[in-house]
Every structure is written in C-alpha cells, then in structure tokens.
Design a protein around this motif. Structure first.
Motif, PDB file in Angstrom:
ATOM      1  N   ASP A  87      -1.073  -0.415 -11.204  1.00 28.69           N
ATOM      2  CA  ASP A  87       0.118   0.410 -11.102  1.00 28.69           C
ATOM      3  C   ASP A  87       1.335  -0.497 -10.890  1.00 28.69           C
ATOM      4  OD1 ASP A  87       1.875   2.463 -10.816  1.00 28.69           O
ATOM      5  OD2 ASP A  87       1.185   3.071  -8.823  1.00 28.69           O
ATOM      6  N   PRO A  88       2.265  -0.551 -11.839  1.00 31.73           N
ATOM      7  CA  PRO A  88       3.421  -1.441 -11.674  1.00 31.73           C
ATOM      8  C   PRO A  88       4.429  -0.930 -10.640  1.00 31.73           C
ATOM      9  CG  PRO A  88       3.614  -0.203 -13.716  1.00 31.73           C
ATOM     10  CD  PRO A  88       2.281   0.136 -13.120  1.00 31.73           C
ATOM     11  N   ASN A  89       4.392   0.344 -10.295  1.00 33.07           N
ATOM     12  CA  ASN A  89       5.345   0.910  -9.342  1.00 33.07           C
ATOM     13  C   ASN A  89       4.892   0.741  -7.894  1.00 33.07           C
ATOM     14  OD1 ASN A  89       6.914   1.779 -11.497  1.00 33.07           O
ATOM     15  ND2 ASN A  89       5.807   3.718 -11.625  1.00 33.07           N
ATOM     16  N   ARG A  90       3.722   0.240  -7.686  1.00 35.16           N
ATOM     17  CA  ARG A  90       3.198   0.118  -6.331  1.00 35.16           C
ATOM     18  C   ARG A  90       3.930  -1.005  -5.596  1.00 35.16           C
ATOM     19  NH1 ARG A  90      -2.967  -1.321  -4.610  1.00 35.16           N
ATOM     20  NH2 ARG A  90      -2.557  -1.424  -2.401  1.00 35.16           N
ATOM     21  N   LYS A  91       4.446  -0.695  -4.428  1.00 33.57           N
ATOM     22  CA  LYS A  91       5.140  -1.686  -3.606  1.00 33.57           C
ATOM     23  C   LYS A  91       4.208  -2.099  -2.477  1.00 33.57           C
ATOM     24  CE  LYS A  91       9.015  -1.019  -5.780  1.00 33.57           C
ATOM     25  NZ  LYS A  91       9.163  -1.728  -7.002  1.00 33.57           N
ATOM     26  N   GLY A  92       4.052  -3.353  -2.282  1.00 29.80           N
ATOM     27  CA  GLY A  92       3.209  -3.805  -1.194  1.00 29.80           C
ATOM     28  C   GLY A  92       2.677  -5.194  -1.490  1.00 29.80           C
ATOM     29  N   LYS A  93       1.978  -5.707  -0.520  1.00 32.58           N
ATOM     30  CA  LYS A  93       1.466  -7.065  -0.630  1.00 32.58           C
ATOM     31  C   LYS A  93       0.224  -7.079  -1.511  1.00 32.58           C
ATOM     32  CE  LYS A  93       0.037 -10.902   2.247  1.00 32.58           C
ATOM     33  NZ  LYS A  93      -0.266 -11.350   3.586  1.00 32.58           N
ATOM     34  N   ALA A  94       0.161  -8.049  -2.393  1.00 34.47           N
ATOM     35  CA  ALA A  94      -1.002  -8.304  -3.232  1.00 34.47           C
ATOM     36  C   ALA A  94      -1.400  -7.088  -4.053  1.00 34.47           C
ATOM     37  CB  ALA A  94      -2.169  -8.788  -2.386  1.00 34.47           C
ATOM     38  N   THR A  95      -0.451  -6.606  -4.830  1.00 33.13           N
ATOM     39  CA  THR A  95      -0.787  -5.478  -5.690  1.00 33.13           C
ATOM     40  C   THR A  95      -1.658  -5.922  -6.866  1.00 33.13           C
ATOM     41  OG1 THR A  95       1.274  -5.779  -6.908  1.00 33.13           O
ATOM     42  CG2 THR A  95       1.287  -4.205  -5.087  1.00 33.13           C
ATOM     43  N   VAL A  96      -1.520  -7.201  -7.266  1.00 32.02           N
ATOM     44  CA  VAL A  96      -2.302  -7.727  -8.383  1.00 32.02           C
ATOM     45  C   VAL A  96      -3.042  -8.960  -7.891  1.00 32.02           C
ATOM     46  CG1 VAL A  96      -2.186  -8.682 -10.707  1.00 32.02           C
ATOM     47  CG2 VAL A  96      -0.602  -6.886 -10.045  1.00 32.02           C
ATOM     48  N   THR A  97      -4.351  -8.953  -8.079  1.00 32.03           N
ATOM     49  CA  THR A  97      -5.135 -10.115  -7.666  1.00 32.03           C
ATOM     50  C   THR A  97      -4.909 -11.255  -8.649  1.00 32.03           C
ATOM     51  OG1 THR A  97      -7.064  -9.432  -8.922  1.00 32.03           O
ATOM     52  CG2 THR A  97      -6.895  -8.610  -6.662  1.00 32.03           C
ATOM     53  N   PRO A  98      -5.185 -12.482  -8.249  1.00 30.04           N
ATOM     54  CA  PRO A  98      -4.994 -13.604  -9.165  1.00 30.04           C
ATOM     55  C   PRO A  98      -5.811 -13.476 -10.454  1.00 30.04           C
ATOM     56  CG  PRO A  98      -5.262 -14.402  -6.926  1.00 30.04           C
ATOM     57  CD  PRO A  98      -5.509 -12.939  -6.897  1.00 30.04           C
ATOM     58  N   LEU A  99      -7.016 -12.935 -10.357  1.00 27.92           N
ATOM     59  CA  LEU A  99      -7.835 -12.777 -11.552  1.00 27.92           C
ATOM     60  C   LEU A  99      -7.211 -11.774 -12.517  1.00 27.92           C
ATOM     61  CD1 LEU A  99     -10.422 -13.267 -13.178  1.00 27.92           C
ATOM     62  CD2 LEU A  99     -11.477 -11.439 -11.848  1.00 27.92           C
ATOM     63  N   VAL A 100      -6.734 -10.658 -11.980  1.00 28.32           N
ATOM     64  CA  VAL A 100      -6.111  -9.646 -12.826  1.00 28.32           C
ATOM     65  C   VAL A 100      -4.811 -10.185 -13.415  1.00 28.32           C
ATOM     66  CG1 VAL A 100      -5.084  -7.341 -12.824  1.00 28.32           C
ATOM     67  CG2 VAL A 100      -7.210  -7.754 -11.589  1.00 28.32           C
ATOM     68  N   LYS A 101      -4.061 -10.964 -12.630  1.00 29.10           N
ATOM     69  CA  LYS A 101      -2.818 -11.553 -13.124  1.00 29.10           C
ATOM     70  C   LYS A 101      -3.102 -12.497 -14.283  1.00 29.10           C
ATOM     71  CE  LYS A 101       1.215 -14.126 -11.608  1.00 29.10           C
ATOM     72  NZ  LYS A 101       1.864 -14.831 -10.516  1.00 29.10           N
ATOM     73  N   ARG A 102      -4.168 -13.295 -14.154  1.00 29.40           N
ATOM     74  CA  ARG A 102      -4.535 -14.223 -15.223  1.00 29.40           C
ATOM     75  C   ARG A 102      -4.972 -13.458 -16.467  1.00 29.40           C
ATOM     76  NH1 ARG A 102      -9.218 -17.042 -13.465  1.00 29.40           N
ATOM     77  NH2 ARG A 102      -7.964 -17.533 -11.648  1.00 29.40           N
ATOM     78  N   LEU A 103      -5.725 -12.366 -16.265  1.00 28.45           N
ATOM     79  CA  LEU A 103      -6.140 -11.569 -17.413  1.00 28.45           C
ATOM     80  C   LEU A 103      -4.958 -10.917 -18.101  1.00 28.45           C
ATOM     81  CD1 LEU A 103      -9.354  -9.814 -16.002  1.00 28.45           C
ATOM     82  CD2 LEU A 103      -9.249 -11.570 -17.747  1.00 28.45           C
ATOM     83  N   MET A 104      -3.965 -10.473 -17.311  1.00 29.60           N
ATOM     84  CA  MET A 104      -2.777  -9.869 -17.914  1.00 29.60           C
ATOM     85  C   MET A 104      -1.961 -10.898 -18.669  1.00 29.60           C
ATOM     86  SD  MET A 104      -1.793  -7.254 -14.813  1.00 29.60           S
ATOM     87  CE  MET A 104      -0.110  -7.098 -15.306  1.00 29.60           C
ATOM     88  N   GLU A 105      -1.897 -12.138 -18.174  1.00 33.17           N
ATOM     89  CA  GLU A 105      -1.155 -13.185 -18.871  1.00 33.17           C
ATOM     90  C   GLU A 105      -1.821 -13.562 -20.188  1.00 33.17           C
ATOM     91  OE1 GLU A 105      -1.041 -16.301 -16.014  1.00 33.17           O
ATOM     92  OE2 GLU A 105       0.581 -15.404 -14.834  1.00 33.17           O
ATOM     93  N   LYS A 106      -3.136 -13.490 -20.241  1.00 37.33           N
ATOM     94  CA  LYS A 106      -3.859 -13.832 -21.477  1.00 37.33           C
ATOM     95  C   LYS A 106      -3.866 -12.666 -22.460  1.00 37.33           C
ATOM     96  CE  LYS A 106      -6.321 -17.599 -19.896  1.00 37.33           C
ATOM     97  NZ  LYS A 106      -6.441 -18.854 -20.566  1.00 37.33           N
ATOM     98  N   GLY A 107      -3.435 -11.490 -22.032  1.00 39.29           N
ATOM     99  CA  GLY A 107      -3.354 -10.346 -22.940  1.00 39.29           C
ATOM    100  C   GLY A 107      -4.580  -9.463 -22.965  1.00 39.29           C
ATOM    101  N   PHE A 108      -5.368  -9.471 -21.916  1.00 41.23           N
ATOM    102  CA  PHE A 108      -6.563  -8.628 -21.870  1.00 41.23           C
ATOM    103  C   PHE A 108      -6.312  -7.303 -21.208  1.00 41.23           C
ATOM    104  CE2 PHE A 108      -8.602 -12.851 -22.142  1.00 41.23           C
ATOM    105  CZ  PHE A 108      -9.388 -12.635 -23.251  1.00 41.23           C
ATOM    106  N   ASN A 109      -5.110  -6.772 -21.221  1.00 45.07           N
ATOM    107  CA  ASN A 109      -4.860  -5.509 -20.528  1.00 45.07           C
ATOM    108  C   ASN A 109      -4.923  -4.339 -21.440  1.00 45.07           C
ATOM    109  OD1 ASN A 109      -2.556  -6.211 -21.902  1.00 45.07           O
ATOM    110  ND2 ASN A 109      -1.194  -5.920 -20.175  1.00 45.07           N
TER     111      ASN A 109
END
Length: 109
Positions: A87-109
């Motif tokens: 959820d991109p609208n979620r405010k708070g600490k660590a909304t995206v884990t490093p693994l999910v962030k890496r997957l999003m950067e590689k285009g696996f979303n």
C-alpha cells in the motif's frame, strides 16, 4: 521308427494341458456368479455388504474440507496473479521490506 515317436512325445509335452484350453469354463466353475443359480440352489445368503461405505457425516465433512481447500487455492491463485503490491498510502516505519523494495526495483510487481 524311434525318431518319429520321440518327436511326437516332445510335441505332446510342449503342448498346454487340455484343461487350460478353455479358461472361461474353468473360471466359471471356480467363481460362480453371485446371486446366481449356484447360490440359489445352495440357499446361500450374504447378510452384510462387501464394503461398509461412508456415512453421511463423513461425506459432509469431506465436502466441507474440499470447499475450504478450494477457497484457499483460489485466494492463493489470485494473490499470485496480482503480485506483490504494498500500500503506497501507508504511513509508518518500514512499510516496505528490503526484499520487496528490491523486487519492485527489478520490476517484479
């Protein structure tokens, strides 16, 4: 004169026995038809069925378990098809884990 007699003896020994020629007749006598003439002549009765079978509650339980497994499989297929979408609208600490962030950067979303 001895050679033809020996050949005939060898051929007779190699031939199958006479009772093996008609296996259907042999099986008909060994395994009579259930409920047929053979059982009626001897007044044989089968008081219980061969298999016990399933009760209504066992069948209902199996159907409920199958329904739950089907719902879980459908939900899993839907989530696998949609992919990882935090959820991109979620405010708070660590909304995206490093693994999910890496997957999003590689285009696996």
């Amino acid at each position: 004169a001895a050679a033809p007699a020996a050949a005939a003896t060898a051929a007779a020994a190699a031939a199958p026995p006479a009772w093996a020629m008609d296996s259907q007749l042999l099986l008909a006598r060994v395994f009579p038809t259930l409920g047929g003439k053979w059982e009626k002549e001897r007044n044989l009765v089968m008081p219980v069925p061969d298999e016990e079978g399933f009760t209504d509650s066992q069948v209902a339980t199996c159907l409920v378990i199958a329904l739950l497994c089907g719902i879980a499989a459908l939900d899993l297929a839907k989530n696998l098809y949609n992919g990882v979408n935090p959820d991109p609208n979620r405010k708070g600490k660590a909304t995206v884990t490093p693994l999910v962030k890496r997957l999003m950067e590689k285009g696996f979303n």
